[in-house]
Write an enzyme that holds these catalytic residues in place. Structure first.
Site, mmCIF file in Angstrom:
data_model
loop_
_atom_site.group_PDB
_atom_site.id
_atom_site.type_symbol
_atom_site.label_atom_id
_atom_site.label_comp_id
_atom_site.label_asym_id
_atom_site.label_seq_id
_atom_site.Cartn_x
_atom_site.Cartn_y
_atom_site.Cartn_z
ATOM 1 N N ASN A 115 0.866 -1.176 0.000
ATOM 2 C CA ASN A 115 0.000 0.000 0.000
ATOM 3 C C ASN A 115 0.905 1.229 0.000
ATOM 4 O O ASN A 115 1.488 1.571 1.016
ATOM 5 C CB ASN A 115 -0.886 -0.046 1.256
ATOM 6 N N TRP A 116 1.012 1.862 -1.155
ATOM 7 C CA TRP A 116 1.952 2.987 -1.280
ATOM 8 C C TRP A 116 1.404 4.267 -0.653
ATOM 9 O O TRP A 116 2.116 5.264 -0.552
ATOM 10 C CB TRP A 116 2.273 3.253 -2.754
ATOM 11 N N LYS A 117 0.132 4.290 -0.314
ATOM 12 C CA LYS A 117 -0.502 5.483 0.255
ATOM 13 C C LYS A 117 -0.254 6.702 -0.653
ATOM 14 O O LYS A 117 -0.214 6.544 -1.870
ATOM 15 C CB LYS A 117 -0.020 5.704 1.690
ATOM 16 N N HIS A 162 -9.384 1.043 4.954
ATOM 17 C CA HIS A 162 -8.104 1.269 5.633
ATOM 18 C C HIS A 162 -8.323 2.211 6.821
ATOM 19 O O HIS A 162 -9.142 3.138 6.742
ATOM 20 C CB HIS A 162 -7.084 1.864 4.656
ATOM 21 N N GLU A 181 -6.774 4.641 7.872
ATOM 22 C CA GLU A 181 -6.618 6.069 7.569
ATOM 23 C C GLU A 181 -7.885 6.626 6.923
ATOM 24 O O GLU A 181 -8.231 7.791 7.137
ATOM 25 C CB GLU A 181 -5.373 6.281 6.683
ATOM 26 N N GLU A 219 -5.156 -4.949 10.686
ATOM 27 C CA GLU A 219 -4.154 -3.901 10.854
ATOM 28 C C GLU A 219 -4.425 -3.121 12.134
ATOM 29 O O GLU A 219 -5.211 -2.153 12.120
ATOM 30 C CB GLU A 219 -4.195 -2.944 9.665
ATOM 31 N N GLY A 264 2.628 2.359 10.709
ATOM 32 C CA GLY A 264 3.550 3.481 10.539
ATOM 33 C C GLY A 264 4.286 3.876 11.812
ATOM 34 O O GLY A 264 4.911 4.924 11.864
ATOM 35 N N SER A 270 3.643 -2.026 10.341
ATOM 36 C CA SER A 270 5.092 -2.088 10.548
ATOM 37 C C SER A 270 5.713 -3.433 10.180
ATOM 38 O O SER A 270 6.618 -3.918 10.862
ATOM 39 C CB SER A 270 5.443 -1.705 11.994
ATOM 40 N N GLY A 278 2.900 -1.123 4.257
ATOM 41 C CA GLY A 278 2.949 0.298 3.906
ATOM 42 C C GLY A 278 4.370 0.719 3.611
ATOM 43 O O GLY A 278 4.913 0.465 2.536
HETATM 44 P P1 PGA Z 1 3.000 0.357 7.596
HETATM 45 O O1 PGA Z 1 1.505 0.544 7.026
HETATM 46 O O2 PGA Z 1 3.535 -0.938 7.027
HETATM 47 O O3 PGA Z 1 3.749 1.557 7.118
HETATM 48 O O4 PGA Z 1 2.879 0.284 9.083
HETATM 49 C C1 PGA Z 1 0.651 -0.543 6.849
HETATM 50 C C2 PGA Z 1 -0.658 -0.101 6.256
HETATM 51 O O5 PGA Z 1 -1.148 0.982 6.624
HETATM 52 O O6 PGA Z 1 -1.247 -0.796 5.409
#
Ligand code: PGA
Length: 252
Positions: A9-11, A95, A97, A167, A173, A213, A234
């Protein structure tokens, strides 16, 4: 046995040139891996370019979100049909976010999920508790609510187009991943819930990804857990080498 599935997931990262560099490198390193399903989820602006690089490869492409109509006056939104048109076979939905910053509710996500599944796009559906919820021992009740409300009205047969991504919000993150035991506990809970609601087979065959993470250093230990079937990555998916190492850690 469930085939491992690893998605990046490149966001909101990577301009077109950077996206192309990343997928070209990735293709070189993991282009012949068949034991793991591999997906990248670039931002919308890079989908078209990335798609041309990934044509006829083992790497699939997904979007990070989408809307619940085919077309119309919905400024700023993108339909599943547009995503299919540009070469996506997957989308992420729910997600944390999106839930946190854009107020996407369980009910709205359920409407999106139901619509997206009618279009043929496959879905990585994210669930997970916040730190406060975990500390108040609410993890299971939060997961139960997100899954029962998010997957409401789905048929067992719909689940072959759905992957659940567990998640925990506190692990996203932050550099602080769930321990393998914490991940296994949550994944086993999710699988049991799916079996109860949608039947033994649907639960047994459902891939459950862990996200939060994930790094080359912790991937092996996490994937060795019985109910961890892959990852939604991510930060570590923004670099071809580290994403490839995570993919390779999942080869059975
Ligand atoms: P992260 O994000 O690997 O940077 O913790 C995971 C995600 O939000 O899918």
């Amino acid at each position: 046995m469930i085939k491992p599935i690893v998605a990046g997931n490149w966001k909101m990262n990577k301009k077109i040139n950077e996206a192309l560099e990343l997928v070209n490198n990735l293709k070189k390193i993991v282009g012949n891996i068949t034991e793991v399903d591999i997906i990248v989820c670039p931002p919308y602006t890079a989908l078209h370019s990335v798609s041309s690089v990934l044509k006829n490869t083992n790497i699939e492409m997904g979007a990070q979100n989408c809307y619940l109509k085919e077309s119309g006056a919905f400024t700023g939104e993108i339909s599943p049909q547009m995503l299919i048109d540009v070469g996506c076979t997957w989308t992420i939905l729910g997600h944390s976010e999106r839930r946190q910053y854009f107020n996407e509710t369980d009910t709205f996500l359920n409407q999106k999920l139901k619509y997206v599944l009618t279009t043929g796009l496959k879905v990585m559906f994210c669930v997970g508790e916040t730190l406060e919820e975990r500390e108040e021992n609410l993890t299971e009740s939060v997961l139960r609510r997100q899954i029962l409300e998010g997957l409401r009205d789905l048929q067992p047969s719909d689940l072959c187009k759905v992957v659940i991504a567990y998640e925990p919000v506190w692990a996203i993150g932050t550099g602080k991943n769930a321990t393998p035991e914490q991940a296994q506990e949550a994944h086993a809970f999710i699988r049991a819930l799916i079996k109860k609601e949608f039947g033994e087979d649907a639960g047994k065959n459902l891939p459950i990804q862990y996200g939060g993470s994930v790094k080359p250093e912790n991937a092996k230990e996490l994937i060795s857990q019985e109910d961890v079937n892959g990852f939604l990555v991510g930060g570590a998916s923004l670099n071809a080498e580290s994403f490839a190492q995570i993919i390779k850690a999942c080869i059975p």
